[in-house]
Design an enzyme around this catalytic site. Sequence first.
Site, PDB file in Angstrom:
ATOM      1  N   MET A  94       8.875  -2.022  11.806  1.00 21.11           N
ATOM      2  CA  MET A  94       8.634  -0.958  10.819  1.00 21.11           C
ATOM      3  C   MET A  94       7.214  -1.066  10.277  1.00 21.11           C
ATOM      4  O   MET A  94       6.724  -2.157  10.009  1.00 21.11           O
ATOM      5  CB  MET A  94       9.640  -1.058   9.679  1.00 21.11           C
ATOM      6  CG  MET A  94      11.004  -0.649  10.138  1.00 21.11           C
ATOM      7  SD  MET A  94      12.069  -0.301   8.742  1.00 21.11           S
ATOM      8  CE  MET A  94      13.599  -0.036   9.621  1.00 21.11           C
ATOM      9  N   MET A 140       0.844  -1.200   0.000  1.00 18.72           N
ATOM     10  CA  MET A 140       0.000   0.000   0.000  1.00 18.72           C
ATOM     11  C   MET A 140       0.881   1.252   0.000  1.00 18.72           C
ATOM     12  O   MET A 140       0.407   2.354   0.265  1.00 18.72           O
ATOM     13  CB  MET A 140      -0.935  -0.010   1.213  1.00 18.72           C
ATOM     14  CG  MET A 140      -1.898  -1.204   1.174  1.00 18.72           C
ATOM     15  SD  MET A 140      -3.444  -0.978   2.061  1.00 18.72           S
ATOM     16  CE  MET A 140      -2.868  -0.655   3.698  1.00 18.72           C
ATOM     17  N   GLY A 171      11.388  -2.242   5.472  1.00 17.37           N
ATOM     18  CA  GLY A 171      10.702  -3.545   5.429  1.00 17.37           C
ATOM     19  C   GLY A 171      10.210  -3.850   4.025  1.00 17.37           C
ATOM     20  O   GLY A 171      10.413  -4.962   3.509  1.00 17.37           O
ATOM     21  N   HIS A 172       9.570  -2.872   3.385  1.00 16.86           N
ATOM     22  CA  HIS A 172       9.132  -3.079   1.993  1.00 16.86           C
ATOM     23  C   HIS A 172      10.341  -3.379   1.109  1.00 16.86           C
ATOM     24  O   HIS A 172      10.276  -4.217   0.209  1.00 16.86           O
ATOM     25  CB  HIS A 172       8.457  -1.816   1.444  1.00 16.86           C
ATOM     26  CG  HIS A 172       7.145  -1.471   2.082  1.00 16.86           C
ATOM     27  ND1 HIS A 172       6.990  -0.390   2.916  1.00 16.86           N
ATOM     28  CD2 HIS A 172       5.924  -2.066   1.998  1.00 16.86           C
ATOM     29  CE1 HIS A 172       5.732  -0.320   3.304  1.00 16.86           C
ATOM     30  NE2 HIS A 172       5.064  -1.311   2.777  1.00 16.86           N
ATOM     31  N   GLY A 205       5.254  -9.577   4.106  1.00 20.33           N
ATOM     32  CA  GLY A 205       5.988  -9.454   5.369  1.00 20.33           C
ATOM     33  C   GLY A 205       5.313 -10.221   6.499  1.00 20.33           C
ATOM     34  O   GLY A 205       4.087 -10.311   6.559  1.00 20.33           O
ATOM     35  N   ARG A 238       2.410   3.059   9.336  1.00 20.29           N
ATOM     36  CA  ARG A 238       1.593   3.760  10.345  1.00 20.29           C
ATOM     37  C   ARG A 238       2.435   4.349  11.477  1.00 20.29           C
ATOM     38  O   ARG A 238       1.915   5.147  12.271  1.00 20.29           O
ATOM     39  CB  ARG A 238       0.528   2.820  10.909  1.00 20.29           C
ATOM     40  CG  ARG A 238      -0.560   2.477   9.893  1.00 20.29           C
ATOM     41  CD  ARG A 238      -1.709   1.697  10.499  1.00 20.29           C
ATOM     42  NE  ARG A 238      -2.865   1.649   9.628  1.00 20.29           N
ATOM     43  CZ  ARG A 238      -3.194   0.612   8.846  1.00 20.29           C
ATOM     44  NH1 ARG A 238      -2.437  -0.478   8.833  1.00 20.29           N
ATOM     45  NH2 ARG A 238      -4.270   0.663   8.085  1.00 20.29           N
TER      46      ARG A 238
END
Length: 283
Positions: free
Chosen positions: A184, A30, A36-37, A147, A187
């Site tokens: 991570m 999103m 992390g992404h 994840g 938000r």
Amino acid sequence: MKTIVDPLLLQNQCLAWRGEGKSIAVVPTMGFFHAGHESLMRQARTLADKLVVTLFVNPSQFGPGEDLGAYPRKLEQDAAIAQGHGADVLFTPAAEEMYAPGHSTWVEVGGVSQGLCGASRPGHFRGVTTVVAKLFSLCQPTVAVFGEKDWQQLAVIRRMVRDLFLPVSIVGMPIFREADGLAMSSRNAYLTPAERAEAVHISHGVFLARKLALQGASIPEVKAGVLTYWNTHLPLGSLDYLQFVHPETMQPVENFSTPVLVAVAMKVGKARLIDNCLIAPVA
Ligand code: PAF
């Protein structure tokens, strides 16, 4: 890297690649990318000939009063990151394209989606599985990378793929944490400095759970220890749940004789944050 907004254009591109015998990895996101992404993209890049990163803030997985409108967005920066990780396509569709007028088809996974976040956010996983099924249909992936912070989401998607015989491998990647341990999350951007300082104790509570379990404490003892820790260190937090569940079925467990997922959801200010850790049985 091509940026594609039209779903059918993406599907045509991916069908053409598959027709040429190419494998495709997809990283559904999103957006508002963090490290992390990036770890998902890095891994996905090694798993297939082509990499598609999807960026879509999916309205159907947000409930009334949730943060759909406020969800952080930074398309240009995200595009540069995806390109830097060797994405062949960044897919950024509009909501009206993903949910055409009269849209009335939903994908719903029972059981595994019902507790934890499924109980606190009714309809959330129906929105997730519906959009992920659409993304799989568009991207024709051989492999999809998610994840493990969203462990229940991963379990729900694995179940959907198994039950519907979808021809895609699902890969889960470990939680990526800030240096102090906070998981991570896009938000985390909602946190004020005071909330950020306390939010780190969510992860510390989860690590404490693992430590107490490995020292031989029972589930009620671990739960009591972690709740006491949070009462002291996280006065700004409002606990949604702390649960001890089977990592595949997400059903509550009573002892540590099988692998146990410790899962937490906590509201800190405007941010609803989740974290988890897997505890393997002591041999
Ligand atoms: O984990 C997320 O970012 C979303 O739930 C996903 C899988 C991209 C579906 O919208």
